[in-house]
Design a protein around this motif. Structure first.
Motif, mmCIF file in Angstrom:
data_model
loop_
_atom_site.group_PDB
_atom_site.id
_atom_site.type_symbol
_atom_site.label_atom_id
_atom_site.label_comp_id
_atom_site.label_asym_id
_atom_site.label_seq_id
_atom_site.Cartn_x
_atom_site.Cartn_y
_atom_site.Cartn_z
ATOM 1 N N GLY A 138 3.499 4.951 -9.671
ATOM 2 C CA GLY A 138 3.116 4.536 -8.749
ATOM 3 C C GLY A 138 2.636 4.025 -8.298
ATOM 4 O O GLY A 138 2.921 3.302 -6.892
ATOM 5 N N GLY A 139 3.312 2.899 -8.848
ATOM 6 C CA GLY A 139 2.986 1.065 -7.982
ATOM 7 C C GLY A 139 4.784 1.406 -7.458
ATOM 8 O O GLY A 139 5.125 0.507 -6.162
ATOM 9 N N ALA B 95 0.549 -2.534 -5.139
ATOM 10 C CA ALA B 95 0.918 -2.350 -6.182
ATOM 11 C C ALA B 95 0.983 -2.425 -7.280
ATOM 12 O O ALA B 95 1.318 -3.799 -6.992
ATOM 13 C CB ALA B 95 2.550 -2.301 -5.535
ATOM 14 N N LEU B 96 0.320 -2.203 -7.981
ATOM 15 C CA LEU B 96 0.588 -2.393 -9.663
ATOM 16 C C LEU B 96 1.437 -2.381 -10.398
ATOM 17 O O LEU B 96 1.466 -0.812 -10.927
ATOM 18 C CB LEU B 96 -1.337 -1.565 -10.158
ATOM 19 C CG LEU B 96 -2.116 -1.837 -8.667
ATOM 20 C CD1 LEU B 96 -3.574 -1.261 -9.297
ATOM 21 C CD2 LEU B 96 -2.489 -3.528 -8.454
ATOM 22 N N ILE C 298 1.686 -7.246 -4.519
ATOM 23 C CA ILE C 298 1.283 -6.696 -5.489
ATOM 24 C C ILE C 298 1.169 -7.388 -7.120
ATOM 25 O O ILE C 298 1.028 -9.386 -6.752
ATOM 26 C CB ILE C 298 3.230 -7.350 -6.445
ATOM 27 C CG1 ILE C 298 3.841 -6.468 -4.821
ATOM 28 C CG2 ILE C 298 4.171 -6.587 -7.353
ATOM 29 C CD1 ILE C 298 5.444 -6.287 -4.536
ATOM 30 N N ILE C 299 1.006 -6.947 -7.929
ATOM 31 C CA ILE C 299 -0.129 -7.887 -9.015
ATOM 32 C C ILE C 299 0.887 -7.231 -10.311
ATOM 33 O O ILE C 299 1.090 -5.946 -10.687
ATOM 34 C CB ILE C 299 -1.099 -7.524 -9.030
ATOM 35 C CG1 ILE C 299 -2.171 -8.261 -7.820
ATOM 36 C CG2 ILE C 299 -1.798 -7.757 -10.020
ATOM 37 C CD1 ILE C 299 -3.587 -7.659 -7.750
ATOM 38 N N LEU D 23 3.552 -10.704 2.362
ATOM 39 C CA LEU D 23 3.586 -10.953 1.066
ATOM 40 C C LEU D 23 2.349 -11.626 -0.281
ATOM 41 O O LEU D 23 2.474 -12.280 0.186
ATOM 42 C CB LEU D 23 4.767 -11.036 0.194
ATOM 43 C CG LEU D 23 5.482 -10.975 -1.066
ATOM 44 C CD1 LEU D 23 4.712 -9.281 -1.736
ATOM 45 C CD2 LEU D 23 6.550 -11.466 -1.728
ATOM 46 N N ARG D 24 1.931 -10.996 -0.879
ATOM 47 C CA ARG D 24 1.310 -11.591 -1.831
ATOM 48 C C ARG D 24 1.341 -11.067 -3.093
ATOM 49 O O ARG D 24 2.264 -9.808 -2.883
ATOM 50 C CB ARG D 24 -0.129 -11.682 -1.327
ATOM 51 C CG ARG D 24 -1.086 -12.054 -0.894
ATOM 52 C CD ARG D 24 -2.976 -11.529 -0.848
ATOM 53 N NE ARG D 24 -3.146 -12.452 -1.780
ATOM 54 C CZ ARG D 24 -4.602 -12.242 -1.764
ATOM 55 N NH1 ARG D 24 -5.199 -11.795 -0.959
ATOM 56 N NH2 ARG D 24 -5.242 -13.097 -2.603
ATOM 57 N N TYR D 25 1.558 -11.440 -4.508
ATOM 58 C CA TYR D 25 1.985 -11.883 -5.359
ATOM 59 C C TYR D 25 1.138 -12.375 -6.263
ATOM 60 O O TYR D 25 1.078 -13.380 -6.346
ATOM 61 C CB TYR D 25 3.437 -11.557 -6.103
ATOM 62 C CG TYR D 25 4.062 -12.669 -5.353
ATOM 63 C CD1 TYR D 25 4.381 -13.355 -6.732
ATOM 64 C CD2 TYR D 25 3.858 -13.158 -4.334
ATOM 65 C CE1 TYR D 25 4.607 -15.250 -6.753
ATOM 66 C CE2 TYR D 25 5.310 -14.769 -4.269
ATOM 67 C CZ TYR D 25 4.980 -15.291 -5.722
ATOM 68 O OH TYR D 25 5.600 -16.396 -5.510
#
Length: 271
Positions: free
Chosen positions: A144-145, A164-165, A184-185, A214-216
């Motif tokens: 699913g990510g 998005a994991l 995004i993790i 964007l974050r991650y």
């Protein structure tokens, strides 16, 4: 004393009935299998107080709700829709988490998520539910990510924000993902999907200059399955809901934080 005991029995019975009534109100979920020919079957869960209108004539004088598209991982693939309830946003709601949104949870029979089929579902939701087109969010884990990033990279103009994991992307060109606020993790101890899959996406966005929204986070020592706890955290939905397509410049929210320590607390408090 006998009258008192009878009173207690009646009181308990009334409380049970009321509890069941409230439970039914908070679990307004429907399975839709054939609304979209050739498409995914999907769950629709509407928030407390919402009366779904299953037609395309338009909805008047109704509040419009945000929409969350939840995309499950490979373990929930198949044709038994009850599998989709094993973890994720719908399970979190069943456990008592208040998510004031229309939740849409399709089931993938197998293989990669198809962005066009997901978009068809959202078209259906827009036509048939009191949904706000400026507040559509995508949230997915593992397979699913991948589906989350592939959808955002294909239809970024439709997504207010996405998380998005432990995923990645099948797209050759990920640059359009940079048009939507994206978090995004991935855990560094993930043995099912390498953290490098997410890092490839981040590196490509950075190299092309499309990373301003964007974050991650790469969480040291966190495994694949541990990230499922994010679905049970109010902060996850607070972060999503803090975005809208109407936001000038569509900036990513970096003030709402979630840490791996928060994740450990969820494990202790989850029912």
């Amino acid at each position: 004393m006998k009258h008192l005991s009878l009173f207690k029995i009646v009181l308990v019975a009334v409380l049970v009935v009321l509890a069941l009534a409230v439970s039914a109100q908070t679990k307004n979920m429907s399975v839709l299998r054939s609304e979209i020919p050739g498409g995914y079957p999907f769950w629709v869960c509407t928030p407390l107080g919402y009366e779904a209108v299953w037609h395309s004539e338009g909805i008047e004088d109704e509040p419009y709700y945000p929409v969350i598209l939840f995309l499950h991982g490979r373990s929930l693939c198949g044709r038994d829709m009850k599998r989709v309830l094993r973890y994720g946003t719908l399970d979190a709601i069943e456990r008592g988490l208040n998510v004031p949104a229309i939740i849409v949870a399709p089931q993938n029979p197998g293989g990669a998520w198809n962005p066009k089929k997901l978009n068809d579902i959202l078209d259906w939701v827009m036509d048939n539910c009191a949904a706000d087109p400026e507040r559509i969010y995508v949230l997915g884990m593992s397979l699913g990510g991948y589906g989350t990033l592939d959808y955002v990279g294909t239809y970024p103009e439709r997504v207010a924000a996405a998380m998005a994991l432990c995923g990645g992307s099948t797209l050759r060109d990920v640059s359009r993902m940079g048009e939507a606020p994206l978090w995004i993790i991935h855990g560094t101890a993930d043995r099912a999907v390498s953290v490098n899959e997410s890092k490839k996406v981040v590196s490509a966005l950075q190299a092309s200059g499309h990373d301003s929204r964007l974050r991650y986070d790469w969480w040291a020592g966190i495994s694949h399955g541990a990230l499922s706890r994010l679905f049970y955290m109010p902060q996850t939905y607070e972060w999503l809901f803090s975005h809208s397509l109407a936001d000038p410049g569509r900036p990513v929210n970096k003030k709402i934080n979630i840490t791996k320590e928060d994740l450990r607390n969820v494990r202790k408090n989850k029912k």
